[in-house]
Design a protein around this motif. Structure first.
Motif, PDB file in Angstrom:
ATOM      1  N   TYR A  78    -103.290  -5.125  13.627  1.00 10.82           N
ATOM      2  CA  TYR A  78    -103.286  -3.527  13.088  1.00 10.82           C
ATOM      3  C   TYR A  78    -103.516  -3.317  11.562  1.00 10.82           C
ATOM      4  CZ  TYR A  78    -102.243  -2.667  18.039  1.00 10.82           C
ATOM      5  OH  TYR A  78    -102.389  -2.697  19.681  1.00 10.82           O
ATOM      6  N   ASP A  79    -102.183  -3.696  10.874  1.00  9.88           N
ATOM      7  CA  ASP A  79    -102.209  -3.612   9.666  1.00  9.88           C
ATOM      8  C   ASP A  79    -103.416  -4.111   9.058  1.00  9.88           C
ATOM      9  OD1 ASP A  79    -100.837  -3.227   7.401  1.00  9.88           O
ATOM     10  OD2 ASP A  79     -99.984  -5.083   7.003  1.00  9.88           O
ATOM     11  N   THR A  80    -103.532  -5.685   9.356  1.00  7.79           N
ATOM     12  CA  THR A  80    -104.976  -6.507   8.763  1.00  7.79           C
ATOM     13  C   THR A  80    -106.242  -5.474   8.934  1.00  7.79           C
ATOM     14  OG1 THR A  80    -102.934  -8.393   9.561  1.00  7.79           O
ATOM     15  CG2 THR A  80    -106.265  -8.430   8.775  1.00  7.79           C
ATOM     16  N   VAL A  81    -106.434  -5.129   9.790  1.00  4.95           N
ATOM     17  CA  VAL A  81    -107.637  -4.525  10.423  1.00  4.95           C
ATOM     18  C   VAL A  81    -107.876  -2.581   9.390  1.00  4.95           C
ATOM     19  CG1 VAL A  81    -109.108  -3.291  12.257  1.00  4.95           C
ATOM     20  CG2 VAL A  81    -108.014  -4.782  13.168  1.00  4.95           C
ATOM     21  N   ILE A  82    -106.876  -1.718  10.073  1.00 10.83           N
ATOM     22  CA  ILE A  82    -106.318  -0.790   8.964  1.00 10.83           C
ATOM     23  C   ILE A  82    -106.185  -0.554   8.038  1.00 10.83           C
ATOM     24  CG2 ILE A  82    -105.263   1.037   9.184  1.00 10.83           C
ATOM     25  CD1 ILE A  82    -104.349   0.764  11.921  1.00 10.83           C
ATOM     26  N   MET A  83    -105.953  -1.473   6.978  1.00  7.27           N
ATOM     27  CA  MET A  83    -105.863  -1.899   6.049  1.00  7.27           C
ATOM     28  C   MET A  83    -106.667  -2.359   5.641  1.00  7.27           C
ATOM     29  SD  MET A  83    -103.134  -0.239   5.385  1.00  7.27           S
ATOM     30  CE  MET A  83    -103.461  -0.063   3.943  1.00  7.27           C
ATOM     31  N   ARG A  84    -107.189  -3.387   5.379  1.00  6.71           N
ATOM     32  CA  ARG A  84    -108.843  -3.886   4.854  1.00  6.71           C
ATOM     33  C   ARG A  84    -110.296  -2.728   5.162  1.00  6.71           C
ATOM     34  NH1 ARG A  84    -105.117  -7.027   4.647  1.00  6.71           N
ATOM     35  NH2 ARG A  84    -105.194  -4.973   3.235  1.00  6.71           N
ATOM     36  N   PHE A  85    -110.304  -2.000   5.844  1.00  7.95           N
ATOM     37  CA  PHE A  85    -110.986  -1.082   6.320  1.00  7.95           C
ATOM     38  C   PHE A  85    -110.596  -0.018   4.888  1.00  7.95           C
ATOM     39  CE2 PHE A  85    -111.726   2.897   7.773  1.00  7.95           C
ATOM     40  CZ  PHE A  85    -113.945   3.183   7.898  1.00  7.95           C
ATOM     41  N   MET A  86    -109.346   0.810   4.327  1.00  5.32           N
ATOM     42  CA  MET A  86    -108.908   1.201   3.253  1.00  5.32           C
ATOM     43  C   MET A  86    -109.554   0.661   2.503  1.00  5.32           C
ATOM     44  SD  MET A  86    -107.571   3.860   4.957  1.00  5.32           S
ATOM     45  CE  MET A  86    -108.873   3.485   6.166  1.00  5.32           C
ATOM     46  N   ASP A  87    -108.880  -0.228   2.032  1.00  6.78           N
ATOM     47  CA  ASP A  87    -109.710  -1.760   0.967  1.00  6.78           C
ATOM     48  C   ASP A  87    -110.842  -1.509   0.305  1.00  6.78           C
ATOM     49  OD1 ASP A  87    -107.125  -2.378   1.114  1.00  6.78           O
ATOM     50  OD2 ASP A  87    -107.483  -3.774   1.511  1.00  6.78           O
ATOM     51  N   ILE A  88    -112.087  -1.114   1.793  1.00  4.02           N
ATOM     52  CA  ILE A  88    -112.730  -0.768   1.837  1.00  4.02           C
ATOM     53  C   ILE A  88    -113.824   0.165   1.117  1.00  4.02           C
ATOM     54  CG2 ILE A  88    -115.393  -1.174   2.847  1.00  4.02           C
ATOM     55  CD1 ILE A  88    -114.418  -2.941   4.736  1.00  4.02           C
ATOM     56  N   LEU A  89    -113.494   1.664   2.047  1.00  7.20           N
ATOM     57  CA  LEU A  89    -112.985   2.631   1.104  1.00  7.20           C
ATOM     58  C   LEU A  89    -113.108   2.641  -0.157  1.00  7.20           C
ATOM     59  CD1 LEU A  89    -112.083   4.865   4.139  1.00  7.20           C
ATOM     60  CD2 LEU A  89    -114.472   4.307   4.089  1.00  7.20           C
ATOM     61  N   MET A  90    -111.808   2.023  -0.569  1.00  6.53           N
ATOM     62  CA  MET A  90    -111.044   2.502  -1.643  1.00  6.53           C
ATOM     63  C   MET A  90    -112.392   1.485  -2.634  1.00  6.53           C
ATOM     64  SD  MET A  90    -107.235   2.510  -1.616  1.00  6.53           S
ATOM     65  CE  MET A  90    -106.873   3.278  -3.103  1.00  6.53           C
ATOM     66  N   VAL A 145    -114.584  14.858   1.574  1.00  8.14           N
ATOM     67  CA  VAL A 145    -113.891  14.799   0.488  1.00  8.14           C
ATOM     68  C   VAL A 145    -112.686  14.229   1.107  1.00  8.14           C
ATOM     69  CG1 VAL A 145    -114.903  16.040  -0.898  1.00  8.14           C
ATOM     70  CG2 VAL A 145    -113.312  17.355   0.542  1.00  8.14           C
ATOM     71  N   SER A 146    -112.608  15.019   2.548  1.00 13.01           N
ATOM     72  CA  SER A 146    -111.634  14.239   3.606  1.00 13.01           C
ATOM     73  C   SER A 146    -111.154  12.867   3.633  1.00 13.01           C
ATOM     74  CB  SER A 146    -111.420  14.966   4.683  1.00 13.01           C
ATOM     75  OG  SER A 146    -112.702  15.256   5.427  1.00 13.01           O
ATOM     76  N   ILE A 147    -113.025  12.481   4.234  1.00 12.06           N
ATOM     77  CA  ILE A 147    -113.160  10.933   4.248  1.00 12.06           C
ATOM     78  C   ILE A 147    -112.467   9.942   3.643  1.00 12.06           C
ATOM     79  CG2 ILE A 147    -114.147   9.301   5.135  1.00 12.06           C
ATOM     80  CD1 ILE A 147    -115.952  11.062   6.837  1.00 12.06           C
ATOM     81  N   VAL A 148    -112.806  10.535   2.004  1.00 14.93           N
ATOM     82  CA  VAL A 148    -112.294  10.179   0.383  1.00 14.93           C
ATOM     83  C   VAL A 148    -111.142   9.951   0.771  1.00 14.93           C
ATOM     84  CG1 VAL A 148    -112.628  10.149  -1.505  1.00 14.93           C
ATOM     85  CG2 VAL A 148    -114.757  10.254  -0.148  1.00 14.93           C
ATOM     86  N   GLY A 149    -110.241  11.016   1.053  1.00 17.51           N
ATOM     87  CA  GLY A 149    -108.693  10.786   0.880  1.00 17.51           C
ATOM     88  C   GLY A 149    -107.970  10.250   1.677  1.00 17.51           C
ATOM     89  N   ILE A 150    -108.469   9.747   2.809  1.00 21.99           N
ATOM     90  CA  ILE A 150    -107.758   8.962   3.889  1.00 21.99           C
ATOM     91  C   ILE A 150    -107.304   7.809   3.334  1.00 21.99           C
ATOM     92  CG2 ILE A 150    -108.125   7.802   6.342  1.00 21.99           C
ATOM     93  CD1 ILE A 150    -109.869   9.523   6.978  1.00 21.99           C
ATOM     94  N   PRO A 151    -107.528   7.369   2.844  1.00 19.66           N
ATOM     95  CA  PRO A 151    -106.606   5.475   2.015  1.00 19.66           C
ATOM     96  C   PRO A 151    -106.105   6.381   1.709  1.00 19.66           C
ATOM     97  CG  PRO A 151    -109.348   5.720   2.186  1.00 19.66           C
ATOM     98  CD  PRO A 151    -109.468   6.868   2.340  1.00 19.66           C
ATOM     99  N   TYR A 152    -105.438   7.205   0.567  1.00 14.64           N
ATOM    100  CA  TYR A 152    -104.393   7.782  -0.171  1.00 14.64           C
ATOM    101  C   TYR A 152    -103.188   8.076   0.589  1.00 14.64           C
ATOM    102  CZ  TYR A 152    -101.649  10.800  -3.231  1.00 14.64           C
ATOM    103  OH  TYR A 152    -100.517  11.504  -4.156  1.00 14.64           O
TER     104      TYR A 152
END
Length: 299
Positions: free
Chosen positions: A130-142, A168-175
């Motif tokens: 879960y950590d790998t999939v979610i955080m790699r997707f967050m890295d893509i957004l960032m 703007v909410s999608i952009v703020g999700i990784p934060y």
């Protein structure tokens, strides 16, 4: 016979102990000592009250056109802050525009907070796959610049106020996902969580009763600082013609409309820009005060 004097115990008078303050009471005590944060809170409260009571106050209709009074300067009788190129009252449009801009910022932050916190809790608590999939997707957004990513999302969804909030909410999700994940990783290995797990507590019980409450201080600070950014982002999208559309009273729309008259009537652009500046400044002052008050290391 001499009277017999019995030894009597004199009750000891113990000094009254002050009631212990909880963590939130101590945080408020620290926050009150920060004069800049208190000033920002007062300024923000005044603006919020004025915007909330706008329908009940004697303000003009923000969309009422009066071409005979177009581009009136600040201080004109009947128009304290002047009028725009269509003769609409600037004070009324700033007040009503603030309601739209702040509501957009709050809704966008709420969406980003809920989704980002949920993803951060899952990634930090369960880790591994879960950590790998979610955080790699967050890295893509960032990996994309925030503004360009928001413009791309709006271009795909179409211009409009609702689509701007979504973008703007999608952009703020990784934060929020990264903040909550970092806190969760530290709390999941602490003794009180290990004890609950040894007693047979379920994952949901541990997450919602122990980990999430301890993540609230950094989340509150992040929200107070992020609302200002969301307001700026939404106003920027409206300025580019991708967000709110005329004749809606919104600060970004007002900036866009006033740029054509910057030389002959600078107040049409300067006033909404100054309103954005005040709101973002107040939010940042409050956020800095909350960060110092809720930081356990400062105590």
């Amino acid at each position: 016979m001499e009277p017999v004097i019995q030894n009597q115990e004199i009750p000891s008078i113990k000094p009254k102990q002050k009631a212990k303050q909880g963590p939130w009471g101590m945080a408020w005590k620290v926050f009150k000592k920060d004069k800049a944060a208190v000033a920002g809170l007062i300024l923000l409260a005044i603006m919020m009250v004025a915007m909330a009571l706008a329908p009940f106050l004697p303000f003009a209709d923000p969309n009422e056109v009066d071409l005979t009074n177009r581009l009136k300067p600040v201080g004109t009788e009947g128009h304290v802050l002047g009028t725009d190129h269509l003769g609409r009252d600037m004070l009324s449009r700033i007040i009503y525009g603030g309601r739209v801009s702040i509501i957009v910022g709050i809704i966008a932050v709420t969406i980003a907070l809920v989704i980002g916190s949920a993803l951060g809790l899952i990634a930090g608590y369960f880790r591994n796959f879960y950590d790998t999939v979610i955080m790699r997707f967050m890295d893509i957004l960032m990996a994309f610049p925030y503004v360009l990513l928001a413009i791309a999302i709006i271009a795909a969804l179409g211009p409009g106020l609702m689509n701007t909030m979504i973008a703007v909410s999608i952009v703020g999700i990784p934060y929020y996902a990264r903040i909550v994940r970092g806190s969760t990783l530290s709390f999941r290995e602490m003794e009180f969580v290990l004890a609950e797990r040894a007693l047979g507590a379920g994952h949901l019980h541990i997450i919602f009763h122990h980990i999430l409450p301890n993540c609230l201080p950094p989340i509150i600070v992040a929200v107070s600082l992020d609302v200002g950014w969301m307001i700026l982002a939404a106003a920027g999208m409206s300025f580019l013609g991708l967000g709110a559309q005329p004749p809606l009273a919104e600060w970004g729309v007002m900036l866009s409309e006033g740029q054509e008259f910057i030389r002959v009537a600078p107040h049409v652009s300067l006033l909404p820009g100054f309103a954005i500046f005040l709101v973002v400044l107040a939010l940042n002052l409050v956020g800095d005060g909350l960060r110092d008050a809720l930081d356990p290391k400062s105590k």
